[in-house]
Design a protein around this motif. Structure first.
Motif, short mmCIF file in Angstrom:
data_model
loop_
_atom_site.label_atom_id
_atom_site.label_comp_id
_atom_site.label_asym_id
_atom_site.label_seq_id
_atom_site.Cartn_x
_atom_site.Cartn_y
_atom_site.Cartn_z
N VAL A 67 0.85 -1.20 0.00
CA VAL A 67 0.00 0.00 0.00
C VAL A 67 0.88 1.24 0.00
O VAL A 67 0.71 2.15 -0.82
N ILE A 68 1.83 1.29 0.92
CA ILE A 68 2.84 2.34 0.98
C ILE A 68 3.98 1.82 1.83
O ILE A 68 3.75 1.13 2.83
N ASP A 69 5.20 2.11 1.43
CA ASP A 69 6.37 1.57 2.12
C ASP A 69 6.89 2.60 3.12
O ASP A 69 7.44 3.63 2.75
N PHE A 70 6.70 2.30 4.40
CA PHE A 70 7.11 3.23 5.46
C PHE A 70 8.63 3.41 5.51
O PHE A 70 9.10 4.40 6.07
N GLY B 69 22.52 -0.93 4.36
CA GLY B 69 21.79 0.12 5.05
C GLY B 69 22.12 1.51 4.55
O GLY B 69 21.42 2.47 4.87
N THR B 70 23.18 1.64 3.78
CA THR B 70 23.44 2.95 3.17
C THR B 70 22.42 3.26 2.10
O THR B 70 22.23 4.42 1.72
N LEU B 71 21.71 2.22 1.60
CA LEU B 71 20.69 2.41 0.58
C LEU B 71 19.28 2.26 1.13
O LEU B 71 18.36 2.94 0.68
N LEU B 72 19.09 1.35 2.08
CA LEU B 72 17.76 1.04 2.61
C LEU B 72 17.73 1.29 4.11
O LEU B 72 17.82 0.37 4.91
N ASN B 73 17.61 2.55 4.49
CA ASN B 73 17.68 2.90 5.91
C ASN B 73 16.83 4.13 6.22
O ASN B 73 17.11 4.86 7.17
N ALA B 74 15.78 4.35 5.44
CA ALA B 74 15.06 5.63 5.51
C ALA B 74 14.50 5.92 6.90
O ALA B 74 14.65 7.03 7.42
N THR B 75 13.85 4.93 7.52
CA THR B 75 13.25 5.17 8.83
C THR B 75 14.30 5.45 9.88
O THR B 75 14.15 6.36 10.71
N MET B 76 15.39 4.69 9.86
CA MET B 76 16.44 4.92 10.85
C MET B 76 17.24 6.19 10.55
O MET B 76 17.70 6.87 11.47
N ASN B 77 17.39 6.54 9.28
CA ASN B 77 18.01 7.83 8.97
C ASN B 77 17.21 8.96 9.60
O ASN B 77 17.76 9.92 10.15
N ARG B 78 15.90 8.84 9.52
CA ARG B 78 15.00 9.90 10.00
C ARG B 78 14.92 9.96 11.51
O ARG B 78 15.02 11.05 12.11
N HIS B 79 14.72 8.81 12.15
CA HIS B 79 14.42 8.81 13.59
C HIS B 79 15.63 8.50 14.47
O HIS B 79 15.56 8.69 15.68
N ALA B 80 16.71 8.03 13.87
CA ALA B 80 17.89 7.66 14.67
C ALA B 80 19.13 8.45 14.26
O ALA B 80 19.66 9.23 15.04
N GLU B 81 19.58 8.27 13.03
CA GLU B 81 20.85 8.89 12.65
C GLU B 81 20.78 10.42 12.62
O GLU B 81 21.68 11.09 13.13
N THR B 82 19.74 10.98 12.05
CA THR B 82 19.66 12.45 11.98
C THR B 82 19.58 13.09 13.37
O THR B 82 20.31 14.04 13.66
N PRO B 83 18.72 12.60 14.28
CA PRO B 83 18.70 13.20 15.63
C PRO B 83 19.78 12.68 16.56
O PRO B 83 19.87 13.12 17.72
N GLY B 84 20.58 11.69 16.13
CA GLY B 84 21.67 11.19 16.95
C GLY B 84 21.30 10.13 17.96
O GLY B 84 21.99 9.96 18.97
N ARG B 85 20.23 9.39 17.71
CA ARG B 85 19.85 8.30 18.61
C ARG B 85 20.54 7.01 18.19
O ARG B 85 20.72 6.72 17.01
N VAL B 86 20.90 6.22 19.17
CA VAL B 86 21.59 4.95 18.90
C VAL B 86 20.56 3.89 18.47
O VAL B 86 19.45 3.83 19.02
#
Length: 244
Positions: A79-82, A191-208
Motif C-alpha cells: 500500500v505504501i512503504d514506510f 543500510g546505506t541504501l535502505l535505511n530511511a526510517t532509521m536515517n529519519r528517527h535515529a541517525e539524523t537526531p543522533g539516537r543509537v
C-alpha cells in the motif's frame, strides 16, 4: 479512511530491563485498508512482498520478555512503504519481486501519505520524544530467495544494516555470531541504501540504534519466532547498556 490507525503501539513497561528500548517494525503487517484495491491475488498478501514475515511475532515476544516498547506498522508495504523517503521511487510500488501491483497505478500518493505514512512516522517520533535516551531496534526480515533473482545466494541467518552509525552493529555482530548465527554485515543489502526510517528517527537526531534483518524461514512460525527472540533479547540489551 474511517479513522483507521495505521500503526500499533506497545507501551514499554516501567522498570523493566528494556524500558528504554523501542522496536520499530516498518513492515509488520499485510493489512490493506478499506477502499484500497491493489489488484493482486490473495496469496500475494501472504508473501514477503506484502509483509516482513515473522517480524510482528518476534517483536511481541521481545516486548513480553524485556518490557520494551514498539511501534508496528498496520499497513502492508504494498500500500505504501514506510521505510522509504516521501519522494523515493517505490514508495507506492508498481511491482515487487516480479509481481505487478496494478491497483497502484495512478493512485493519489498524497492521499496515502496523509492517511498512512505520516501518521505512522508521527507515532514513532512521539514515542521516541517521550524517552530521555531511547535505544531503537529496527526489525525487518528478508526472503531467503528472490523469485526475480533465483540464482542469488542468501545464506545468512541474519543481516545487520546501518548507514553512518555502526556503533551497535560492532557490538551485535560478534555477539550474534557467538550465538551460532551466520551474520551478514550490510547483507543481504546495504543500510546505506535502505535505511530511511532509521536515517529519519535515529541517525539524523543522533539516537543509537540497531538495524536487524532476520531470515524469514527461521521466524515464520511460533517456535522460530520464540527462538529468535531468545537470541536477540540479551544482544539488544547489551547494545543498549553499552551505548544508550
Amino acid at each position: 479512511m474511517n479513522g483507521f490507525q495505521p500503526y500499533e503501539i506497545i507501551a514499554p513497561v516501567t522498570g523493566a530491563p528494556g524500558e528504554s528500548i523501542v522496536i520499530v517494525a516498518d513492515h509488520a503487517s499485510n493489512h490493506v485498508p478499506e477502499g484500497v484495491n491493489l489488484g493482486v491475488a490473495p496469496d500475494v498478501m501472504t508473501q514477503h512482498v506484502a509483509i516482513d514475515i515473522g517480524v510482528a511475532e518476534v517483536t511481541r515476544r521481545l516486548c513480553e520478555q524485556i518490557g520494551c516498547g514498539a511501534v508496528l506498522a498496520g499497513v502492508s508495504r504494498l500500500v505504501i512503504d514506510f521505510n522509504r523517503e516521501e519522494d523515493a521511487p517505490g514508495l507506492i510500488p508498481l511491482s515487487s519481486d516480479g509481481i505487478p501491483i496494478p491497483g497502484n497505478h495512478g493512485v493519489d500518493a498524497e492521499a496515502r501519505l496523509a492517511a498512512y505514512y505520516r501518521p505512522y512516522h508521527d507515532a514513532v517520533a512521539h514515542m521516541l520524544a517521550g524517552m530521555a535516551q531511547p535505544f531503537i531496534l529496527s526489525l525487518h526480515s528478508f526472503t531467503p530467495r528472490l523469485a526475480s533473482r533465483p540464482d542469488e545466494a542468501r545464506p545468512w541467518d541474519m543481516g545487520i544494516l546501518y548507514n553512518r552509525d555502526d556503533r551497535a552493529a560492532r557490538i551485535a555482530i560478534p555477539a550474534l555470531q557467538a550465538a551460532g548465527l551466520n551474520v551478514g554485515d550490510q547483507l543481504p543489502y546495504s543500510g546505506t541504501l535502505l535505511n530511511a526510517t532509521m536515517n529519519r528517527h535515529a541517525e539524523t537526531p543522533g539516537r543509537v540504534y540497531l538495524g536487524i534483518e532476520m531470515r524469514q524461514d527461521h521466524v515464520g512460525d511460533a517456535q522460530g519466532a520464540a527462538r529468535m527472540a531468545e537470541i536477540l533479547a540479551p544482544v539488544v540489551l547489551a547494545c543498549r547498556n553499552s551505548l544508550a
